[in-house]
Structures are given as C-alpha cells and as structure tokens.
Motif scaffolding. Structure first.
Motif, PDB file in Angstrom:
ATOM      1  N   ILE A  93      97.098 108.213   9.553  1.00 51.36           N
ATOM      2  CA  ILE A  93      96.155 107.750  10.578  1.00 51.36           C
ATOM      3  C   ILE A  93      95.053 106.911   9.949  1.00 51.36           C
ATOM      4  O   ILE A  93      94.687 105.846  10.467  1.00 51.36           O
ATOM      5  CB  ILE A  93      95.600 108.974  11.347  1.00 51.36           C
ATOM      6  N   ALA A  94      94.563 107.367   8.797  1.00 48.47           N
ATOM      7  CA  ALA A  94      93.540 106.585   8.108  1.00 48.47           C
ATOM      8  C   ALA A  94      94.096 105.215   7.734  1.00 48.47           C
ATOM      9  O   ALA A  94      93.409 104.197   7.847  1.00 48.47           O
ATOM     10  CB  ALA A  94      93.061 107.323   6.867  1.00 48.47           C
ATOM     11  N   CYS A  95      95.354 105.169   7.319  1.00 47.77           N
ATOM     12  CA  CYS A  95      95.972 103.888   6.961  1.00 47.77           C
ATOM     13  C   CYS A  95      95.953 102.933   8.138  1.00 47.77           C
ATOM     14  O   CYS A  95      95.626 101.758   8.002  1.00 47.77           O
ATOM     15  CB  CYS A  95      97.428 104.098   6.545  1.00 47.77           C
ATOM     16  N   ARG A  96      96.313 103.462   9.307  1.00 55.00           N
ATOM     17  CA  ARG A  96      96.349 102.598  10.475  1.00 55.00           C
ATOM     18  C   ARG A  96      94.951 102.052  10.783  1.00 55.00           C
ATOM     19  O   ARG A  96      94.791 100.909  11.173  1.00 55.00           O
ATOM     20  CB  ARG A  96      96.896 103.373  11.672  1.00 55.00           C
ATOM     21  N   SER A  97      93.958 102.914  10.594  1.00 57.37           N
ATOM     22  CA  SER A  97      92.591 102.474  10.901  1.00 57.37           C
ATOM     23  C   SER A  97      92.114 101.424   9.909  1.00 57.37           C
ATOM     24  O   SER A  97      91.130 100.746  10.156  1.00 57.37           O
ATOM     25  CB  SER A  97      91.640 103.666  10.917  1.00 57.37           C
ATOM     26  N   LEU A  98      92.814 101.289   8.766  1.00 54.56           N
ATOM     27  CA  LEU A  98      92.432 100.275   7.789  1.00 54.56           C
ATOM     28  C   LEU A  98      93.288  99.024   7.906  1.00 54.56           C
ATOM     29  O   LEU A  98      93.310  98.187   7.020  1.00 54.56           O
ATOM     30  CB  LEU A  98      92.545 100.854   6.376  1.00 54.56           C
ATOM     31  N   ASP A 112      97.420 110.086   4.174  1.00 51.09           N
ATOM     32  CA  ASP A 112      96.901 110.123   5.542  1.00 51.09           C
ATOM     33  C   ASP A 112      97.322 108.864   6.306  1.00 51.09           C
ATOM     34  O   ASP A 112      96.768 107.795   6.114  1.00 51.09           O
ATOM     35  CB  ASP A 112      95.380 110.232   5.539  1.00 51.09           C
TER      36      ASP A 112
END
Lengths: 305, 306, 466
Positions: free
Chosen positions: C332-337, C330
C-alpha cells in the motif's frame, strides 16, 4: 437422460467428500486467515488410519457386521485425525501468529510435505487396496439400454455427509463454542478481551476441521477402495477450490462449492475428457480467484488502508 | 504502459470551468465536489464538497468515525468514490480527475502524496532506502527501466548520486543523518512519523495529505512537526491537507479548517471562525452546555502559545 | 484478519508481545518436574499420533488383501526420542529465556556471527565451485574417476540457480510462487522441441527458452498478480499443475508421459563433443574423453548460476530492485509513492521465470531427455524450501541451503556405517523430503528470516560520505 442422472448421482457423492474437506479449509481461513495447505494431507492420513483400523477389525478381530465396522472405523479415525489436527496447529502454526504474512503458508507447505512423506516412509509408496465393504446397489430406473443405480456406498456417503453437516451446523450456530468461534473470526483481539480463550477456540477449529477430513477420508476409502500416500494433494487442491468457489469463510458455501466441483468434475469426465478433469478443477480455481475471489456466498473484502 | 497513458488522457481535462462551489479559497489546488462514498448500506461520506487552497495548510477535522480517512482514501486513489468528482489542478494548468486515475497514478502523475494513520514505512529497509524508493519514477527513467542500470552506464550513476543528495538533505532536515543506514523499523515512533513525511515529500508532490501526523507525538515533537509543516508550505510551496485531532497543531498552523461529522461537512473556514462555531463544538462534545464551555476553554487555551 | 497486513518489522508493537511475554516468563520460571510432565505429555501425544500409522505397517500379502505388521518397538523409540528432545529443548529454552530477560534484549542471537561466517563462506564456496573438476580429479585420481563429484556438482548448481531465480520472486519481491517449476518445464521443453523439430542449436535455444519462460511468466502474472499473497501462491500452484497435466496429456505436442528423448547434446560453441573428425578433442589436440562434455556442462551451469547471481545483486541496487523489496515490505505504501505495483511484480515474476527457463534448457541438454514427471509440485516445493531455508533474500544462504539439501542426502547414501546402524535397506534419500518439510516448519517457527537474516542495505550514506 439416464446417463445424466447417473452422473449426477456420482457427482453428488464425490461432491460430498470434497465438501467435507472444504469445510476444514474454510473454517481455518475464517478464523485465522490462513490457507491450511496441509489439510489435504491430513485427509490422506485419515484415510490410512481408517484403512489400518478396518484391517484390524476385519482380519484380526473378525468382525462381520458392516455397519459396526464402519461406525467404529469412522469414530476412531475422527478421534485420531483430530489429534493430528490439534498437534499440527500447536507445533507448526500457533508459534507463527504475528510473524510475517507468508510464514503460516510456508509452514503449512512444510507440514504438507512432511505428512505425505511421513506416510510414505512408514507405510510404503504403493497403493493400498481394501476389499469392497459393500457391493449392493439400488436400481432407481431401468430400461433396455441403461440402468440408473444408487449404490449403497453412495447412499452411505451422502447420508453420513448430510447427518454430520446437520450436527456440525448445530455446533457452530447454537453452542457457545460456535459463538466463540464466530467472535474470533470477526475480531480476535476483542474476543480475547471479552474473555474468550482464543487459543483454545483456534485449536478446536483445527480439531473439528481434521475430524471432518477424517470423515471424508473414511468415505473416500469406502468409495474408491484404495489409497496411497500421494492422494492428499489433488483432492486437497480441489477441496480448496470448492471452499473458494463457495466463498471462503462461509460454511454453507464450502458444501455448496464441494457439490459444484464434484458435479463439474464428474460431468467433465463423462462428457469431455477424463484426462483433463484435474485441469478443469485447476482452471476453475484460477478463474474464480481472479474474477470473484469472494466466491458465491462470501463477503467481498474491503482493503484496509 | 500504453494503457496507462490512455487512461491518463481520459482523466486529464483541460480548461474546465471552475467548480460550482461558492466561497472558499480563490485558487484551489484541489476541489472535492459532491463526494459520496458508500460501503454496502453505510454512507461513510455524504455529498461532501470543499476546496483546498493552493499553498495553504488545510485541516480536515471531526470526531472519530466522521469519515475523514475515507475522504483521504478517495483523494489518494485507494477507494473509488460512489459519486462525485475530485479535481486537482496543478500550477501549469494540467487538471486531473483523481477518482478516475488508477491508484499509483494519483502520485505518479497528479503528484499527490500521502502518509498513513498507522505509519507505513518499509521497516526492513534503511532510512535512506525508504527515501530512494520514493524517487522511483525519476530513477526508473534514468536507469533505462533497469537496462542502462544493469550495465552501469554513467547517466544512471549521476541520477543516483543526485537522488542520494536529495535524500540526504531530507534526512538532515528531519535530524536522522546519524541513523541513515539503519532499518526504518528500528526508529522511535516520532522519527518514523517524520520519516514518512520526508518520504512523501521525496516524490515532489504538489499536494501532501497527512493522516494524523501528530498522533502519538509528545508536545516537543508536535512543535517540531509544526515547524516542519510550515517549512514544507513556505519553502516548497506544497499545499498540505491534514487530518488531525491535536487541536494545538490544527489551530496553530492551519490556514483553513473543514469540519466533518457523520460524513457531512458541518463547517468550513479559518481557525478563528471554527473556534467560535457552536455546531462544531456541539459535534465534538454533544450539546451539553458544561462540556461546550469546557471545550471552548480548551480551544481557547490551545490557541494561545504553549 | 489483522495479521494479514502485519509485516515482520512491526510485530514488535503488535500482538506478539502480549502472546510471547507470558510464555517466556513461564518457561524461564519452570521447574524440572513441570518440564518432565510437559515432555511426558509430548511423548504421549506422539504415541497417539503413532497409532496406527506407525504401529502397524500395511503390506500387500500373498493373496489380494493387505497384511498388517506390528512395529511397537519403533513407536516406543519415537516416543522416547520426542521425550528427550522436548526435555532438552525446554532446558535449553529456559536458559536462553532467562538470559534474554536479564539482558532485556529482544534479539540476542547468532545473526552477526552467521553473517560474518557468510562473508568468508561466500568466496570459499566460489573458489571450490570454480575448481571442483580439478579437485575431483585430484582427489579421485583421474577425471573419469571424479565423475561422480562433477555430476553431483552439476546437480547442486542446477538447484542453486533455480533457488537464486526463485529468490528474486519470493525473497526480494515477496511473492510466493508455488508453480516455479512450470517455468523450468517451459525452458526444458522449449529446448527439447526447438532442437528436435527445428534443429536449432543450444546457443540459439538458450535465450529463446528464457524468453518463452519469461513470456509465460507475464502471461500468468498479468491477471493474477493483483491477488493477495496466499491466493497468488495457490494460483501459481494451479498453473504449475495445469502445465504438467497438459504436457502429460497432449501427446502430439510433448510426447505425453513418455516425454521427449534423443535431444541433441550440447556442443562447445558449435564443436561437438565427439571422438571423430572435427570433434572437440581433435580440434584442441586432446585425447578423446567423454568427461570433456561433463566438465563443459559443469562450467556451463556454473556460469549460468553466476549470471543469475550477478544480475540479482545488480538489480537490488537499481530502483526496480528496491521497489521489489519495498513491495515485499508494504504494498500500500508503494502505491502511495506512485509505484505501479502490478508492473513491478510482473518484472520480478518474469525475470525469475526467465532464469528458470535457462535452467530448464540446461536440464534438457544435460539429460538428453525430458518428461513431465521431472516437473511436479514436489520439485517446486524443494526449490521453495531451499529459498526459505537459505533465508529469503540472502544469496549465499540459498547456495548453502542448496548444497546441504541436495548434496547431503547424496553423500549420506554412500556412508556405509548408516546401513550398519539402520539396516541394509536404509536409504537416506527416502527421508530427504520428510526432513525438508520438517526443516521448513522449524525455520518458520524459529528463524523466519532464514539462517542468514542480516539484510545488507543496497546503498549506504555512511560509505559515500567517508
């Protein structure tokens, strides 16, 4: 100027063929969001089907009417290639809906490898030439140094493309299939809830795409008079480039993109270097995808979070 | 790397005068100032201003399609707002203009973490791995950007052990120790929600943004969530901003509530003020008197202990 | 489209249930006449597809035109084969589906068994790989007689290494790279040019080739890694083709389509494998044999492949490797982290490219000759097929896939009874790619996570506590 005009005609002819193939890419992408990598090989296969029927009609049945031969070959190639398109979707793509996101593309690459090697195995690896069907040319302009001509072949190609596009446009814009298809493009689940048979609509999309590729394949054979099992790859990538350039998902965009790619390729070969004409097409693909992935007529994609 | 630092410096503004919004919390951690987001012709968020108090739980509520998630996506760097400023001020005084940071720096530098409406875990990776990915920044540094790590130097091993310690503590806190080595995608829905919050917390955020954390939870799980969020606020001092439809969660734990409708703020205040705001009730259920009465009853009921 | 963002794990609550459940129910409840009808339909479609490409073969005749030869027998055989296969599949599937419904289990399959087999197979394969020259010599009664086996081993190991290198990009980071062979080409031409023009030795060129390839990876990756998955695939394909076309056309630089020849052979760390004074044989007091060089090359590629494997396994346990896998799951989840997705992708791309560069320079030193035709799209597709069939992300799976895919057709070629059955001109190599393509489709349909789909966690809480 004369040279330019001649190249322009040549470019439009080539562009028509690319545009027809590009439509198949763009329709499939529009409806299920996948790059149908095997489409170029379907095009190549259709060329072989046309070739064999051409031989059957001319050398076995001894038909001499060029128009009749062309028409029969075109229709038979469209039907048989559409069957291939249907079968490929049914076997290699339909089971993958809902699989991980790269699965359809990998499967399509598999189909592409399979098709080109299948044709190589059953038909041999050598180039297959056909005797030219039509040789006549119309002289459009003439002076001492240069003649601008439009060959009958080119006229046939452009007319066929224009006619088919008109019919196709009518189908997508005005019929219930067209509405169903556009509905599936927007929201597949909602379309299904409203009673649209999504599977059949997708199948029909592949069938149509393949039939258009068959037209391109037949015209390609008519134009170049030779085909080989590896002829699907490069025209396929160029047609995909055309679809992306025009804005993938947009039908007029695909045709526009095809014409532009055809013209660029022809002019590039005529004015710069013929060796690097494929490099030009690939470069356009890269540049468009990096800087304007939505193409000329496409809608920009908003990332869903 | 140098490029990123340059942008950071640009986006870091020291000693800015306080924003020109009157009212609200005295020491805001986040100030959203005249935020506007348009998609083509559609204005999803129009001239929105609000503040999130430091150490508060602030709820962002509103009917479906009010633009809440769009506000979240602007704050967390997924959308670039059409207009407006989003200013985050950390305790040390460093200030970041979030709308100018590249996506990942909103978390990496400004330390804003978020969860998603439709849970976004790494489904094939285990619960523990999910949390370790969240500690990417300190672990990357410890592994010497992989060089020291590949040689297996002791410094990295120590850092990794510490990271696992921290992850294990969070796994225990959300009650998943027995499933720590299972793929996150195999967990039940409620556990996935809590794991996503734990993962966001592992990035050591100063502001935690939760997009409908109670969606799909049963009443028991909702109550657990309330406890978890209070713990995050009280024990970690992390400010929380959440979007929520579940009024039992919103009314019980929020220190402050911002109400949106059609991309415009219609109310901003404490739960008690919001409860009695007729405009809010109207926005939720139209202006039908009977339904207003019904929603008042529901809100009143929800306010009481369940 | 909605499907674009669906990942493997989340499909269970996605649209699949609705789509799959009725089919399963229908299949399990199907009666024999219905199955026969369905199989007949399949045969009929096959007939339609076989007209005319299988039914008539075109050949260049005596004159200028093509001649047609009818082959309706082949068509009949094909239709019959499809009928039987489909019927068998239906009978088998019906059985499986019924059992599955009884147990209410979504994933009753051989995964754990295969994984366990993989655990035994790994060390076994390694053992055979380490002792292959010895085994070949013993089995064939002499080192020179065993040359065929060692050459085959070198060929397989080259693909194993390429597969492992591409596995970093495709299997771990989830980036579909269709132009991987371009980096292989960069490695090969780097060695070829550096050694012939500047006279540098292989041991200096090897790391340089890796660096050049990695640099190309970064150069290409930087602008394109923001693109969505399938666009990235197409762009890498275009890039690969551009490199090949430039190599063909830029004659002054690369020798054009004819390629570069008389590339210096590998030396034993500076000692050449020659018969005369100062050669390998003389230095070590051995009788000269051309096999010394072959055996050395074998161990060289084995070492390179094992290094690739080791680095990959190590990387998986490091934050960067974990970020690659997270990115695959994922983005997008990576970017949010707070993970810089472009940088992270770039490292995977560059590392994969580097190993392709090493493999390329090995290819050049072994062949002593490079030409653009060794680096066409088909080569990329073969390496990709190996990774896909091996189960994206599984190291042992990739190795086994390479052995089967590269080794099996070679072995089949020498089986004489096949010739007896299919006629004298039968060459299984002709069918190799055809089967590759089919296998890729079948894998995606039946086991999209590969034969060995069980993922080993990079770290465990359980083990540590114990």
């Amino acid at each position: 100027m004369e040279f330019f005009a001649q190249q322009f005609i040549n470019g439009l002819t080539l562009g028509s063929i690319y545009g027809l193939i590009a439509l198949g890419y763009t329709m499939v992408f529009g409806i299920i969001g996948m790059v149908n990598f095997a489409h170029g090989d379907v095009f190549m296969l259709s060329s072989f089907i046309a070739l064999i029927f051409f031989l059957i009609l001319t050398s076995w049945l001894g038909l001499t009417s060029v128009a009749l031969v062309f028409l029969i070959v075109l229709i038979v190639a469209m039907i048989l290639t559409a069957l291939w398109g249907w079968a490929i979707e049914r076997v290699a793509y339909r089971p993958l809906r809902g699989s991980f996101r790269l699965a359809p593309l990998i499967s399509a690459i598999g189909v592409s490898i399979f098709l080109s090697n299948f044709v190589q195995v059953v038909q041999g690896a050598r180039n297959k030439p056909v005797p030219p069907l039509v040789r006549d040319v119309i002289v459009l302009y003439q002076n001492e140094q240069y003649t601008v001509t439009l060959s009958y072949k080119q006229a046939i190609i452009m007319t066929t493309t224009a006619l088919l596009l008109a019919g196709f446009w009518y189908l997508v814009q005005r019929t219930s299939f067209g509405r169903a298809q556009r509905a599936c493009e927007q929201d597949r689940r909602m379309a299904a809830l409203l009673g649209i048979n999504v599977d059949r609509t997708i199948s029909l999309t592949f069938v149509l795409g393949a039939a258009l590729a068959a037209v391109a394949g037949t015209l390609y054979l008519l134009y170049y008079g030779v085909v080989s099992f590896s002829d699907g790859f490069v025209p396929g990538v160029k047609a995909f480039t055309a679809a992306v350039l025009g804005g993938i998902g947009s039908l007029p965009g695909a045709v526009l993109g095809g014409l532009i790619i055809g013209l660029i390729e022809t002019f590039w070969s005529a004015y710069f270097s013929i060796e690097y004409k494929d490099v030009a097409a690939f470069l356009i693909l890269i540049v468009v995808l990096i800087f304007k992935p939505s193409g000329i007529l496409g809608r920009p994609e908003v990332e869903k979070v | 790397m140098t490029l990123a630092t340059g942008i950071t410096r640009l986006a870091t503004v020291q000693d800015e005068p306080p924003a020109a919004i009157s009212g609200g919390p005295a020491d805001p951690i986040l100030v959203v100032d005249h935020l506007t987001m348009r998609f083509g012709g559609l204005t999803a968020v129009g001239d929105l201003s609000f503040k999130v108090g430091r150490g508060d739980i602030t709820a962002l509520i509103g009917p479906n399609g009010a633009g809440k998630t769009t506000v979240f996506n602007c704050i967390t760097g997924f959308y670039k707002p059409t207009e407006g400023m989003i200013r985050l001020r950390q305790e040390g005084g460093e200030t970041y203009l979030l709308e100018r940071l590249p996506g990942h720096d909103v978390n990496r530098l400004a330390r804003v973490a978020r969860t998603f409406q439709n849970i976004r875990l790494f489904p094939q990776m285990t619960v523990l791995e999910n949390l370790l990915v969240a500690m990417h920044k300190p672990l990357m540094r410890a592994s010497g950007f992989s060089l020291a790590g590949i040689l297996g130097l002791p410094g990295y091993r120590r850092a990794q052990a510490e990271a696992i310690e921290k992850a294990a503590a969070w796994i225990a806190r959300i009650g998943l120790t027995h499933r720590a080595d299972e793929p996150a995608g195999d967990l039940p829905y409620g556990d996935q929600r809590r794991l996503e919050i734990a993962r966001a917390m592992c990035t050591d955020p100063v502001l935690l943004c939760l997009d409908e954390p109670a969606a799909g939870l049963n009443p028991r799980e909702s109550a657990d969530l309330n406890t978890l969020l209070r713990m995050i606020r009280d024990d970690y001092g992390t400010s929380v901003l959440l979007i929520e439809h579940d009024m039992s969660v919103v009314m019980q734990i929020s220190d402050r509530i911002v109400v949106l409708d059609y991309g415009i703020k219609i109310a901003d205040g404490t739960p008690d003020e919001i409860r009695n705001d007729t405009r809010v009730i109207a926005a939720y259920l139209g202006v039908d008197d009977e339904e207003v009465a019904a929603v008042e009853a529901e809100v009143g009921l929800a306010g009481a202990p369940a | 489209m909605a499907q674009g963002s669906t990942t493997q794990g989340s499909t269970t609550h996605g649209s699949t249930i609705g789509a799959v459940a009725p089919t399963v129910a229908r299949r399990s409840g199907a009666a024999l006449p219905e199955m026969l009808k369905d199989s007949a339909l399949f045969a009929l479609v096959t007939l339609g597809l076989s007209i005319p490409v299988v039914a008539y073969r075109t050949d260049l005749g005596q004159g200028t035109g093509l001649e047609l030869t009818g082959r309706w027998g082949v068509v009949a055989g094909l239709c019959l084969a499809v009928f039987v296969l489909r019927l068998g599949q239906r009978l088998l599937l019906g059985e499986v589906a019924r059992r599955r419904e009884v147990h209410r289990l979504a994933t009753v399959d051989a995964a754990p068994v295969v994984a366990r087999a993989g655990r035994v197979l790994g060390p076994l394969t390694l053992f055979v790989a380490l002792t292959l020259p010895l085994l070949a010599a013993l089995a064939s009664g002499g080192l020179s007689e065993g040359r065929y086996w060692i050459d085959l081993g070198i060929l397989i190991l080259t693909y194993v290494m390429l597969g492992w290198g591409l596995n970093i990009v495709v299997g771990l980071a989830g980036l579909l790279d269709l132009g991987y062979v371009a980096f292989y080409a960069v490695g090969a031409y780097s060695y070829a040019l550096l050694s012939t023009v500047f006279g540098l030795s292989f041991w200096i060129c090897l790391p340089l080739a890796g660096l050049f390839a990695a640099a190309f990876g970064v150069l290409l990756g930087f602008p394109v890694l923001r693109l969505r998955g399938d666009y990235l695939a197409i762009v890498t394909l275009a890039f690969g083709e551009i490199i090949r076309l430039v190599l063909i056309n830029w004659v002054d630089f690369s020798g054009g389509a004819a390629g570069l020849s008389s590339i210096p052979r590998a030396s034993f760390f500076g000692i050449p494998f020659t018969a005369g004074e100062g050669g390998f044989a003389q230095t070590f007091g051995l009788a000269f044999s051309p096999m010394h060089r072959i055996v050395f090359l074998y161990y060289l590629i084995l070492a390179l492949a094992l290094i690739t494997n080791l680095v990959t396994l190590r990387m998986r346990r490091l934050p960067l490797g974990r970020a690659w896998e997270a990115l695959r799951e994922d983005e997008i989840a990576c970017r949010s982290l707070g993970i810089d997705t472009t940088m992270t992708k770039l490292t995977a791309f560059a590392l994969g490219a580097m190993f392709a560069g090493f493999a390329g320079s090995f290819f050049a030193v072994r062949q002593g000759f490079v030409s653009p035709e060794s680096f066409n799209f088909l080569e990329s597709a073969i390496i990709l097929a190996i990774v896909v069939l091996g189960g994206m992300g599984s190291q042992i799976g990739v190795a086994i896939a390479a052995i089967v895919m590269v080794g099996a057709p070679e072995l089949l070629r020498n089986l004489t009874f096949l010739k007896a059955v299919f006629g004298e001109g039968f060459d299984p190599n002709e069918y190799r790619l055809l089967l590759f393509g089919l296998a890729m489709v079948c894998m995606m349909v039946w086991r999209p996570r590969g034969l060995i789909s069980e993922r080993t966690p990079s770290v465990r809480l359980g083990n540590r506590a114990a």
